[in-house]
Write an enzyme that holds these catalytic residues in place. Structure first.
Site: not given
Ligand code: ASP
Length: 345
Positions: A37, A75, A109-110
Site C-alpha cells: 500500500t 504483500s 503490512t499484511d
Molecule cells: N495490501 C497491502 C499489502 O501489501 C496492505 C498494506 O500494505 O498495508 O500488504
C-alpha cells in the site's frame, strides 16, 4: 568544492539544534522497494522505488540514499522465494559495502511480520535493517507512507539502531521483528508489540530506544541460509477448531509437510481429534508444533512431549513458527534441536 547543506537536526522543526553537515558526511542508507500500500495509488498502478523516495520531503537531508526496485507486489503475494532472495540481497549489500549504514525495506503490512522475522533470523550483519509500510496509499488524504519512510530511513541511519535485529517502523514507533503484530485492519496505529511493547520511538529530533531484544537474531542467530538452497521445505499451518475431526492435519501430513504448525487454542490446548492426529503424525516422524491463536502469553510446556516430536511454540505465533521451521528444516534436525531453536529465537 564541498557542498554543504543546512540540516535541521535531520528533520524539520528543530531550528534550535540546527547544524551544518556536508552531504558526503550523511550516513548512506539503501532503500529496497517491494510494493504494498505504501507504493499504491487510488487511481491504480504503483509508485516505483525512486518515486516513493522522491515524494518524501526532507529525506535527502536524513541520509544519502540508494534505491532499488526488488518487486512490485502486495504483500499477500510475497512467497518464501521472495524471502530467500531479499535476505541474500541484504547480506550481499552489507558484505560488499562496509560504509553502508543500513537498509530500509518498503513492504506491504499484511505479511510484513513473516518477511521481517525471516530477515531477523537470516541477515548476518548487525547494521540496521528497517521494514516500513503504510495503511493509507500514496494518494490518500494524510497518507502515512511518506512519514513512515522518513522515520524508517532515520532509524536505519542511526548508529544506536545497530545490533537490535530487524526493526519495523510505523506510526513513529520502532518494533522488533520478533514481537510486532498487525492488530487492526484499517488504522495507521495497526502495529503493536502486544506483550512487551515497542523497542523505541521516533521523535522529531531524535531516535529513542528503551528496550533490548533478548532472543537470538542476525549475528547471534543459529539459523543460516545455505547458499545452495533454492527452495524452502513445506511447513503448513493447520487451524484447530471446536469439533475438528483431524482431517486437515492428516491431509497436510500426506501433502509432503516436513513439519506442521497447529494454530491451537489458549495455552496450546487442542481438540481431541487434532491431538490424536498430531500424535500419529509426530509418531511417524513429522514434528508437530503447538502454537496458540491467542495473541499474548505462552503455550504450556506440558502440551509438548519433545522426544515424541510434539513441540511447543512458546510465545511465537503460528506464522512465525512456520518461518523458523522452514529455515531450520532446510537441513535435518532432531525434535530437541527444533525445540531449542523455538525457545531461543
Ligand atoms: N495490501 C497491502 C499489502 O501489501 C496492505 C498494506 O500494505 O498495508 O500488504
Amino acid at each position: 568544492m564541498t557542498v554543504t547543506r543546512l540540516v535541521t537536526s535531520l528533520v524539520v522543526g528543530c531550528a534550535a539544534s540546527a547544524a551544518v553537515v556536508s552531504a558526503q558526511e550523511l550516513p548512506r542508507v539503501h532503500v529496497i522497494a517491494t510494493g504494498g500500500t505504501i507504493a499504491g495509488r487510488s487511481e491504480g498502478g504503483q509508485l516505483t522505488g525512486a518515486q516513493l523516495v522522491a515524494a518524501v520531503p526532507g529525506l535527502a537531508d536524513a541520509a544519502n540514499l540508494g534505491v532499488e526496485e526488488f518487486s512490485r507486489v502486495g504483500s499477500s503475494a510475497m512467497t518464501p522465494d521472495h524471502w530467500l532472495r531479499l535476505s541474500r540481497r541484504i547480506n550481499e549489500l552489507f558484505a560488499s559495502d562496509a560504509g553502508l549504514a543500513g537498509v530500509v525495506v518498503t513492504h506491504g503490512t499484511d505479511t510484513m511480520e513473516e518477511t521481517a522475522y525471516f530477515l531477523h533470523l537470516t541477515v548476518e550483519h548487525d547494521r540496521p535493517v528497517v521494514m516500513v509500510g503504510s495503511m493509507r496509499n500514496a494518494s490518500a488524504v494524510s497518507a502515512d507512507g511518506p512519514a513512515n519512510l522518513l522515520s524508517g530511513v532515520r532509524v536505519a541511519a542511526a548508529t544506536e539502531s545497530a545490533g537490535r535485529g530487524v526493526l519495523v517502523v510505523l506510526n513513529d514507533e520502532i518494533h522488533s521483528a520478533r514481537d510486532v503484530r498487525k492488530m487492526d485492519n484499517n488504522r495507521v496505529d495497526t502495529f503493536v508489540s502486544t506483550e512487551w511493547g515497542a523497542l523505541g520511538v521516533v521523535d522529531a529530533d531524535r531516535i529513542v530506544f528503551r528496550r533490548a531484544v533478548a532472543t537470538r537474531h542476525t549475528t547471534q542467530s543459529e539459523l543460516h541460509l545455505d547458499p545452495l538452497v533454492a527452495e524452502l521445505p513445506r511447513v503448513p499451518i493447520v487451524a484447530d477448531y471446536a469439533g475438528s475431526d483431524g482431517a486437515s492435519m492428516r491431509a497436510a501430513a500426506h501433502d509432503g509437510a516436513v513439519a506442521i504448525v497447529v494454530q491451537a487454542f489458549g495455552g496450546g490446548r487442542a481438540s481431541p481429534e487434532t491431538r490424536r492426529a498430531a500424535a500419529e503424525i509426530a509418531g511417524a516422524g513429522t514434528p508437530v508444533v503447538y502454537a496458540s491463536r491467542v495473541p499474548e502469553g505462552r503455550v504450556m510446556e506440558s502440551v509438548a512431549t519433545v522426544d515424541e516430536g510434539l513441540l511447543s511454540a512458546g510465545d511465537l505465533p503460528p506464522h512465525r513458527v512456520r518461518v523458523l521451521l522452514m529455515i531450520a528444516l532446510a537441513q535435518p534436525r532432531t525434535p530437541r534441536e527444533l525445540q531449542r531453536l523455538l525457545d531461543t529465537h
